[in-house]
Design an enzyme around this catalytic site. Structure first.
Site, PDB file in Angstrom:
ATOM      1  CE  LYS A  13      29.731  -1.860   8.079  1.00 26.03           C
ATOM      2  NZ  LYS A  13      30.245  -3.200   7.792  1.00 26.03           N
ATOM      3  CG  ASN A  55       7.811 -11.545   0.332  1.00 26.05           C
ATOM      4  OD1 ASN A  55       6.975 -10.649   0.429  1.00 26.05           O
ATOM      5  ND2 ASN A  55       8.110 -12.349   1.342  1.00 26.05           N
ATOM      6  CB  THR A  70      -1.239   5.680   6.609  1.00 26.57           C
ATOM      7  OG1 THR A  70      -0.356   6.329   7.532  1.00 26.57           O
ATOM      8  CG2 THR A  70      -1.215   6.431   5.297  1.00 26.57           C
ATOM      9  CE1 TYR A  93       3.882  -4.209  11.546  1.00 28.85           C
ATOM     10  CE2 TYR A  93       2.668  -3.004  13.231  1.00 28.85           C
ATOM     11  CZ  TYR A  93       3.256  -3.053  11.980  1.00 28.85           C
ATOM     12  OH  TYR A  93       3.206  -1.938  11.160  1.00 28.85           O
ATOM     13  CG  PHE A 105      -1.513   1.235   1.662  1.00 30.54           C
ATOM     14  CD1 PHE A 105      -2.115   2.118   0.765  1.00 30.54           C
ATOM     15  CD2 PHE A 105      -1.452   1.594   3.011  1.00 30.54           C
ATOM     16  CE1 PHE A 105      -2.637   3.333   1.195  1.00 30.54           C
ATOM     17  CE2 PHE A 105      -1.971   2.796   3.452  1.00 30.54           C
ATOM     18  CZ  PHE A 105      -2.553   3.673   2.544  1.00 30.54           C
ATOM     19  N   GLY A 137       1.478  -7.681  -0.337  1.00 30.30           N
ATOM     20  CA  GLY A 137       1.291  -6.648  -1.359  1.00 30.30           C
ATOM     21  C   GLY A 137       0.709  -7.258  -2.624  1.00 30.30           C
TER      22      GLY A 137
HETATM   23  P1  NAD Z   1       1.456  -3.691   3.008  1.00 31.24           P
HETATM   24  O1  NAD Z   1       1.234  -5.054   3.553  1.00 31.24           O
HETATM   25  O2  NAD Z   1       0.501  -3.174   1.982  1.00 31.24           O
HETATM   26  O3  NAD Z   1       2.915  -3.556   2.397  1.00 31.24           O
HETATM   27  C1  NAD Z   1       4.017  -4.281   2.906  1.00 31.24           C
HETATM   28  C2  NAD Z   1       4.764  -4.872   1.730  1.00 31.24           C
HETATM   29  O4  NAD Z   1       5.904  -5.585   2.219  1.00 31.24           O
HETATM   30  C3  NAD Z   1       3.923  -5.871   0.944  1.00 31.24           C
HETATM   31  O5  NAD Z   1       3.961  -5.554  -0.418  1.00 31.24           O
HETATM   32  C4  NAD Z   1       4.577  -7.222   1.232  1.00 31.24           C
HETATM   33  O6  NAD Z   1       4.420  -8.124   0.174  1.00 31.24           O
HETATM   34  C5  NAD Z   1       6.020  -6.792   1.485  1.00 31.24           C
HETATM   35  N1  NAD Z   1       6.782  -7.742   2.294  1.00 31.24           N
HETATM   36  C6  NAD Z   1       6.460  -8.266   3.496  1.00 31.24           C
HETATM   37  N2  NAD Z   1       7.423  -9.096   3.922  1.00 31.24           N
HETATM   38  C7  NAD Z   1       8.390  -9.093   2.961  1.00 31.24           C
HETATM   39  C8  NAD Z   1       9.640  -9.751   2.827  1.00 31.24           C
HETATM   40  N3  NAD Z   1      10.091 -10.593   3.751  1.00 31.24           N
HETATM   41  N4  NAD Z   1      10.376  -9.503   1.724  1.00 31.24           N
HETATM   42  C9  NAD Z   1       9.929  -8.635   0.755  1.00 31.24           C
HETATM   43  N5  NAD Z   1       8.751  -7.995   0.837  1.00 31.24           N
HETATM   44  C10 NAD Z   1       7.993  -8.217   1.931  1.00 31.24           C
HETATM   45  O7  NAD Z   1       1.507  -2.699   4.252  1.00 31.24           O
HETATM   46  P2  NAD Z   1       1.615  -1.111   4.304  1.00 31.24           P
HETATM   47  O8  NAD Z   1       0.436  -0.612   5.013  1.00 31.24           O
HETATM   48  O9  NAD Z   1       1.958  -0.560   2.981  1.00 31.24           O
HETATM   49  O10 NAD Z   1       2.863  -0.938   5.277  1.00 31.24           O
HETATM   50  C11 NAD Z   1       4.164  -0.680   4.772  1.00 31.24           C
HETATM   51  C12 NAD Z   1       5.117  -0.431   5.935  1.00 31.24           C
HETATM   52  O11 NAD Z   1       4.678   0.687   6.698  1.00 31.24           O
HETATM   53  C13 NAD Z   1       5.224  -1.617   6.893  1.00 31.24           C
HETATM   54  O12 NAD Z   1       6.565  -1.759   7.296  1.00 31.24           O
HETATM   55  C14 NAD Z   1       4.356  -1.198   8.059  1.00 31.24           C
HETATM   56  O13 NAD Z   1       4.801  -1.773   9.253  1.00 31.24           O
HETATM   57  C15 NAD Z   1       4.539   0.315   8.056  1.00 31.24           C
HETATM   58  N6  NAD Z   1       3.378   0.984   8.673  1.00 31.24           N
HETATM   59  C16 NAD Z   1       2.190   1.089   8.001  1.00 31.24           C
HETATM   60  C17 NAD Z   1       1.119   1.711   8.619  1.00 31.24           C
HETATM   61  C18 NAD Z   1      -0.219   1.908   7.926  1.00 31.24           C
HETATM   62  O14 NAD Z   1      -1.130   2.498   8.496  1.00 31.24           O
HETATM   63  N7  NAD Z   1      -0.404   1.467   6.693  1.00 31.24           N
HETATM   64  C19 NAD Z   1       1.237   2.208   9.919  1.00 31.24           C
HETATM   65  C20 NAD Z   1       2.451   2.033  10.565  1.00 31.24           C
HETATM   66  C21 NAD Z   1       3.520   1.453   9.938  1.00 31.24           C
END
Ligand code: NAD
Length: 327
Positions: A105, A32, A175, A145, A11, A36
Site C-alpha cells: 500500500k 528469516n 510443486t 497452515y 525452495f 529456507g
Molecule cells: P520453503 O519452506 O522452502 O520456503 C519458505 C521460505 O519462507 C523459507 O525460506 C523460510 O525461511 C521463509 N520464511 C518462513 N517464515 C518467515 C518469516 N516469518 N519471515 C521471513 N521468512 C520466512 O517452502 P516453499 O515450498 O518454497 O513454499 C513457498 C511458499 O509457497 C509458501 O508460502 C507455501 O505456503 C507456498 N506453497 C508451496 C507449495 C509447494 O508445493 N512447495 C504448495 C503450495 C503453496
C-alpha cells in the site's frame, strides 16, 4: 522492475529470484531462514541487482526506494515444518501478510500471495476449482497452515477492496524440484533421498491417496504470467495429472535405479485423500499449463539431489564415522 520476494531463500522463492534476475529485474530477497537456506541464493551474492535481507516479515518492514511488486512467499510449507512451527506459521500467514500488504500500500506496489491447495482441505469436490470453498478443520494440526492461508487470502482481498491494491492469489498445488530440503518431510525429496541412499522408501498409509505434482519451472512460469494478468481473485496453479503417492514412490525408485523397497507408515491426521487442480482458469486467463512431464521433472530433481545433496550427506556421515573412529 524492483521486486521484493518474501521467503526468497526457500525452495520456490529462490527459483523466482533466479528467474526474475535473468529477466533484468532488481530483486530484494527477504527471509528469516527458518525453513529456507542461504545456500539456495548464495550463488547470487555480489550480483548487482540482488539484495538479501535477513528479516522476519512479521516484524516492521522498511525498504527504501520504490517497489513495483511484492511476491509474498514467506511461510513454512511442508507439513513437517508447519507442525514443528505452528505459531510461526499462523503469524507469518496473518501478521506477515498484513505487514507485506501494508508495504504494498505504502509503495503502490502489486502484491502476489503464495496461497495453497490446502485452502481446499480434505476436498469434497474433485477436481478442485477456485469456486470451491474447501473442507478444512480449523482445530486439527494442519489447521495452522490451512487457516493461516485462508486468512491471508481474506486479508489480501480486503486490501484490494478497501485500498485498491492490485493483488494476485496463486493457489499452488504440490510443486517439486531442485532446492527442496532432503529432510523437509515432503514426499518427493524424502523418496528421492531414501532411494539414492538405498534406504526403505516410506509411504504413508496404503499410498492410494492421490496428489498432483508440478515441476518448479512450470510453476515459476505460471507465477510470472499471473503477475501480468489482470485477475485479482484466486487462480489454481498445479498439474492436473493425478497420481497416487505409491506410484510416485515406484517412479522414483525406478528412475533412481535404486534397490530400495517400499514400506508403509501410519497415515498422518487429516491427510487429504485426493488433490487435483481444475486449471481451466489458468489455461484461459494466463494461457498456462504445465509443460514438463512428471517423469522428466523427477529425472532432473534426482540429478540435482545426486550431485548436490547426497554426496554431502555421505561425506558428512563418513566424516562422523572417521571422527568416531578417531575417538
Ligand atoms: P520453503 O519452506 O522452502 O520456503 C519458505 C521460505 O519462507 C523459507 O525460506 C523460510 O525461511 C521463509 N520464511 C518462513 N517464515 C518467515 C518469516 N516469518 N519471515 C521471513 N521468512 C520466512 O517452502 P516453499 O515450498 O518454497 O513454499 C513457498 C511458499 O509457497 C509458501 O508460502 C507455501 O505456503 C507456498 N506453497 C508451496 C507449495 C509447494 O508445493 N512447495 C504448495 C503450495 C503453496
Amino acid at each position: 522492475m524492483r521486486i521484493l520476494i518474501t521467503g526468497g531463500a526457500g525452495f520456490i522463492g529462490s527459483h523466482l529470484c533466479d528467474f526474475l534476475l535473468a529477466r533484468g529485474h532488481f530483486v530484494i530477497c527477504m527471509d528469516n531462514l527458518c525453513t529456507g537456506a542461504i545456500r539456495n541464493v548464495e550463488h547470487l551474492a555480489g550480483h548487482d541487482r540482488f539484495t538479501f535481507i535477513k528479516q522476519d516479515v512479521t516484524e516492521y518492514l522498511f525498504i527504501g526506494g520504490d517497489i513495483d511488486w511484492i511476491l509474498h512467499f514467506a511461510s513454512p510449507a511442508s507439513p513437517m515444518d508447519y507442525l514443528r512451527l505452528p505459531i510461526q506459521t499462523l503469524k507469518v500467514g496473518s501478521l506477515g501478510t498484513h505487514k507485506a500488504l501494508g508495504l504494498a500500500k505504502e509503495k503502490g506496489a502489486g502484491f502476489l500471495l503464495a496461497s495453497t491447495s490446502e485452502v481446499y482441505g480434505d476436498p469434497l469436490v474433485h477436481p478442485q476449482s477456485e469456486e470451491y470453498w474447501g473442507n478444512v478443520s480449523p482445530i486439527g494440526p494442519r489447521g495452522v497452515y490451512d487457516e493461516a492461508k485462508r486468512f491471508a487470502e481474506a486479508l489480501t482481498m480486503a486490501y484490494h477492496r478497501s485500498h485498491g491494491i492490485d493483488v494476485r492469489i496463486a493457489r499452488i498445488f504440490n510443486t517439486f524440484g531442485p532446492h527442496m530440503r532432503k529432510d523437509d518431510g515432503r514426499a518427493v525429496p524424502t523418496f528421492i533421498q531414501q532411494a539414492l541412499e538405498g534406504e526403505d522408501v516410506t509411504v504413508f498409509g496404503d499410498g492410494q491417496q492421490t496428489r498432483s505434482f508440478c515441476y518448479i519451472d512450470d510453476l515459476v512460469d505460471g507465477i510470472c504470467r499471473l503477475m501480468q494478468a489482470p485477475v485479482n481473485g484466486p487462480v489454481n496453479l498445479g498439474n492436473p495429472e493425478e497420481m497416487t503417492v505409491l506410484e510416485m514412490a515406484e517412479l522414483i525408485i525406478g528412475l533412481a535405479k535404486s534397490e530400495s523397497a517400499v514400506v508403509h507408515r501410519p497415515l498422518p491426521v487429516d491427510d487429504p485423500r485426493g488433490r487435483r487442480p481444475d486449471i481451466t482458469k489458468a489455461r484461459s486467463i494466463l494461457g498456462w499449463k504445465p509443460r514438463t512431464s512428471v517423469r522428466v521433472g523427477i529425472e532432473r530433481t534426482i540429478d540435482w539431489f545426486r550431485t548436490e545433496v547426497v554426496p554431502s550427506s555421505k561425506e558428512q556421515s563418513e566424516e562422523t564415522q572417521s571422527k568416531s573412529l578417531r575417538q
